[in-house]
Scaffold this motif. Structure first.
Motif, short mmCIF file in Angstrom:
data_model
loop_
_atom_site.label_atom_id
_atom_site.label_comp_id
_atom_site.label_asym_id
_atom_site.label_seq_id
_atom_site.Cartn_x
_atom_site.Cartn_y
_atom_site.Cartn_z
N ARG A 287 26.04 58.64 37.88
CA ARG A 287 26.74 59.88 37.54
C ARG A 287 27.26 60.62 38.75
NH1 ARG A 287 21.33 60.87 36.78
NH2 ARG A 287 20.50 62.57 38.03
N LYS A 288 26.89 60.22 39.96
CA LYS A 288 27.39 60.89 41.16
C LYS A 288 28.70 60.29 41.66
CE LYS A 288 22.84 62.28 42.68
NZ LYS A 288 21.85 62.20 43.71
N HIS A 289 29.04 59.13 41.19
CA HIS A 289 30.23 58.42 41.66
C HIS A 289 31.25 58.39 40.52
CE1 HIS A 289 32.54 55.26 43.67
NE2 HIS A 289 31.90 55.63 44.74
N PHE A 290 32.37 59.09 40.70
CA PHE A 290 33.32 59.31 39.62
C PHE A 290 34.01 58.03 39.16
CE2 PHE A 290 37.30 61.12 37.87
CZ PHE A 290 36.73 61.90 36.90
N LEU A 291 34.34 57.14 40.08
CA LEU A 291 35.02 55.91 39.71
C LEU A 291 34.12 55.01 38.87
CD1 LEU A 291 37.54 54.16 39.94
CD2 LEU A 291 36.60 53.21 42.03
N LEU A 292 32.85 54.91 39.22
CA LEU A 292 31.93 54.11 38.42
C LEU A 292 31.69 54.72 37.05
CD1 LEU A 292 29.33 52.97 41.07
CD2 LEU A 292 31.13 51.65 39.99
N MET A 293 31.73 56.05 36.97
CA MET A 293 31.62 56.70 35.67
C MET A 293 32.83 56.36 34.79
SD MET A 293 30.09 60.43 36.59
CE MET A 293 30.44 61.09 34.99
N LEU A 294 34.02 56.37 35.38
CA LEU A 294 35.22 56.01 34.61
C LEU A 294 35.19 54.55 34.16
CD1 LEU A 294 38.06 57.80 36.58
CD2 LEU A 294 37.16 58.39 34.34
N LEU A 295 34.72 53.67 35.03
CA LEU A 295 34.64 52.26 34.65
C LEU A 295 33.63 52.03 33.54
CD1 LEU A 295 34.89 50.47 38.10
CD2 LEU A 295 36.52 50.40 36.22
N SER A 296 32.51 52.74 33.59
CA SER A 296 31.52 52.57 32.53
C SER A 296 32.02 53.17 31.21
CB SER A 296 30.19 53.20 32.92
OG SER A 296 30.32 54.59 33.05
N LEU A 297 32.79 54.26 31.28
CA LEU A 297 33.38 54.81 30.06
C LEU A 297 34.39 53.83 29.46
CD1 LEU A 297 33.98 58.58 30.80
CD2 LEU A 297 32.47 57.59 29.11
N GLU A 298 35.17 53.17 30.28
CA GLU A 298 36.10 52.18 29.77
C GLU A 298 35.37 50.98 29.18
OE1 GLU A 298 39.36 52.39 29.33
OE2 GLU A 298 39.22 54.44 30.09
N PHE A 299 34.23 50.61 29.74
CA PHE A 299 33.42 49.53 29.19
C PHE A 299 32.85 49.92 27.83
CE2 PHE A 299 29.52 46.94 28.92
CZ PHE A 299 30.11 45.69 29.01
N GLU B 165 42.68 58.74 27.47
CA GLU B 165 41.45 59.08 28.19
C GLU B 165 41.42 58.42 29.57
OE1 GLU B 165 37.53 57.56 29.47
OE2 GLU B 165 38.67 56.44 27.98
N GLY B 166 41.85 57.17 29.64
CA GLY B 166 41.89 56.47 30.92
C GLY B 166 42.90 57.07 31.88
N MET C 46 42.58 62.65 37.27
CA MET C 46 41.53 63.50 37.86
C MET C 46 40.95 62.87 39.11
SD MET C 46 39.57 64.85 34.44
CE MET C 46 38.11 65.28 35.34
N LEU C 47 40.79 61.55 39.10
CA LEU C 47 40.28 60.85 40.28
C LEU C 47 41.25 60.97 41.44
CD1 LEU C 47 38.17 58.83 41.48
CD2 LEU C 47 39.68 57.04 40.67
N ILE C 48 42.52 60.81 41.20
CA ILE C 48 43.52 60.92 42.27
C ILE C 48 43.55 62.33 42.84
CG2 ILE C 48 46.00 60.88 42.71
CD1 ILE C 48 46.13 58.46 40.85
N SER C 49 43.50 63.34 41.97
CA SER C 49 43.51 64.71 42.47
C SER C 49 42.24 65.04 43.24
CB SER C 49 43.72 65.70 41.33
OG SER C 49 42.61 65.71 40.47
#
Length: 89
Positions: A17-29, A62-63, A69-72
């Motif tokens: 939960r501290k790493h935003f990119l991994l959170m996005l990847l797990s949400l997509e999974f 959502e993706g 948000m990640l880019i900003s």
């Protein structure tokens, strides 16, 4: 198997939960496992697949929102660690 995919996506989401990119990847999974589960359920019961198109549209939105948000975040703070933001302290 689909339940295992969903649970493993949730576990990764909670532990990273501290790493935003991994959170996005797990949400997509998680979204992918829900889509596969819906496809299996609809094809077994001979239902119409129109709801799956709506689900795919919402998951793409959502993706795209998560990536923007990640880019900003990377442009403002230089990294994608959530704990580096000042409003979460």
């Amino acid at each position: 198997m689909f339940t295992f995919m969903f649970i493993s996506g949730l576990i990764v989401f909670f532990f990273k939960r501290k790493h935003f990119l991994l959170m996005l990847l797990s949400l997509e999974f998680i979204v992918l496992s829900l889509y596969i589960n819906m496809f299996y359920y609809f094809s077994m019961n001979n239902f119409d697949f129109f709801f799956m198109m709506i689900f795919l549209t919402m998951s793409v939105c959502e993706g795209a929102l998560g990536l923007s948000m990640l880019i900003s975040m990377i442009r403002m703070h230089g990294n994608d660690y959530i704990m580096s933001l000042t409003f979460l302290w």
